[in-house]
Design a protein around this motif. Sequence first.
Motif, short mmCIF file in Angstrom:
data_model
loop_
_atom_site.label_atom_id
_atom_site.label_comp_id
_atom_site.label_asym_id
_atom_site.label_seq_id
_atom_site.Cartn_x
_atom_site.Cartn_y
_atom_site.Cartn_z
N SER A 10 0.70 -1.18 0.01
CA SER A 10 0.00 0.15 0.03
C SER A 10 0.96 1.21 0.16
O SER A 10 2.04 1.16 0.27
N VAL A 11 0.18 2.15 -0.35
CA VAL A 11 0.90 3.75 -0.24
C VAL A 11 -0.28 4.52 0.35
O VAL A 11 -1.40 4.40 0.42
N VAL A 12 0.27 5.67 0.78
CA VAL A 12 -0.68 6.70 1.47
C VAL A 12 -0.67 7.95 0.58
O VAL A 12 0.50 8.56 0.29
N ALA A 108 2.88 6.42 6.29
CA ALA A 108 3.74 6.10 4.88
C ALA A 108 5.02 5.45 5.32
O ALA A 108 5.33 4.76 4.69
N CYS A 111 3.89 1.55 5.83
CA CYS A 111 3.15 0.92 4.85
C CYS A 111 4.33 -0.36 4.38
O CYS A 111 3.77 -1.42 4.20
N ALA A 116 -2.50 -3.44 3.99
CA ALA A 116 -3.38 -2.12 3.54
C ALA A 116 -4.36 -1.81 4.45
O ALA A 116 -4.51 -0.71 4.87
N ILE A 119 -3.02 -0.35 7.79
CA ILE A 119 -2.58 0.91 7.63
C ILE A 119 -3.92 2.12 7.65
O ILE A 119 -3.72 3.19 8.28
#
Length: 476
Positions: A10-12, A108, A111, A116, A119
Amino acid sequence: MTHDQTRSASVVALLADIPSTGHLGGSQAQRFTLDGHDLAEQSGAFVDYARYHAAGGVRVVALYPRWRAERARRAVAFARGAMREDTVAAVGVDLSPLALSLIADQLAYLCPYLPAGIIAGLADELPRHTLAGGWLRNVANLATIPISVPQHLGSFAPGVTYLALCSPVPQVTRVAKGETASVSQLPFRPQEPVQVLHSSGANFDTAAFEEQFLPSLQAVAARRLPAQPLGPLYWGSPKYVEFVAFSAHPRALTEPARAVRPTRCTWCGEPTVWAVCRFCGAANSVPAQNPRTGGRPSAPAPAPGPQHSAPPAAPAGSGQPPSAPPAQPRPAAPAPPAPTPGSSPQPTAPRRPHPPEPVEEDDIPVPQALPPLPEGPGAAPPGASPPTAAAPPAADPTESAPSAFRLQTAPELGARPLSPLPPASGGGDARPHSGPADDRAPGRPADPGPRDPGPPDDGTGDPRWAQGVSAPRAPK
């Protein structure tokens, strides 16, 4: 930390004009200001960013401030509709701009180590481990944190200062001029060592903040940052100092990750801590979350009240008639009834908090016990004094009633014949005589059989008939 199944990457992304604090170095969330004249211009960059990561199997956790959520929600809906996938989660956070910037960078940073779904769930857990707020001179235009009417009116007085907190709990308190805030006045203090980031509005003197508030946090480091572009919009005034205090301990981010209790989504299989999955929107049954660890201990729960017991029965020789208590609604915290004179109070056992006890019959008011019935017709009830003289025999109710209402026995009715009615052609005037007794008892139905008129009578043989009164004629 190991997982049985493959961990999703995942990314933020932060959908607001909130610059990074730079506290975590290169671990920063991707920022999108969402500026433009139409939806395509506002959301175009974010849609391309989400499409690029979705092609590589990476999910996107999109953070946005709840007090400025319209454009962010439209951008997320536009991206999900363009890709036709559930790889973008919209997570709203109710924090000040400086605190939201730090939380986004912390997510972030986590991650690469967490799925995900975790997070996205930590976006609500991390603010509970930080102390964020603002130092204000005026709260009249503060719309993001609830305030009272006296606080609103006190903003117009000169020399007034307020401490407004947005995490871990929103609250506003008044600070006396020249008085240093104590740790006991704060709802939470992060774990040692404590670091503070703060920024102020344009042309605002921060000397009072640094002298009255910073010493109460006992921070090992305090760093001043440039003003946030959305700071005046959140605080409702350009004269403010916003701050965020957090723990710099190496395990400061590990404890919040262990505090959440996720469950796997029944549709997309992603871990979730909400009843509705933020990625696919499916409903799930999640376990109860653990209370916050660290910080100041919370106040103990109040002790449960005593159980409501039934009123004691009256003694046999008290002479008091038994009476049932009136039916009344049960109060929220019933008090034990006062004991009857002569009876000893009965102790009650405290309730166990876990598991909850079911409602028992002892909690419901019941009537008092009745005394035994007398054995004979003339026996006195228990507790009554014996009569001093013999009472006269009771009179027969049939003899004491008026003669017109006395009931006749069967032999009298059978021995006395019925009198015939006067003939319809009689010339004399006759009418029925209302004597003391009638032909039949009151309420007895008339004989449905035919009657023999018998010989004509002029009214002289029967004392019930009087002369000079005309009798009604029978119809022909």
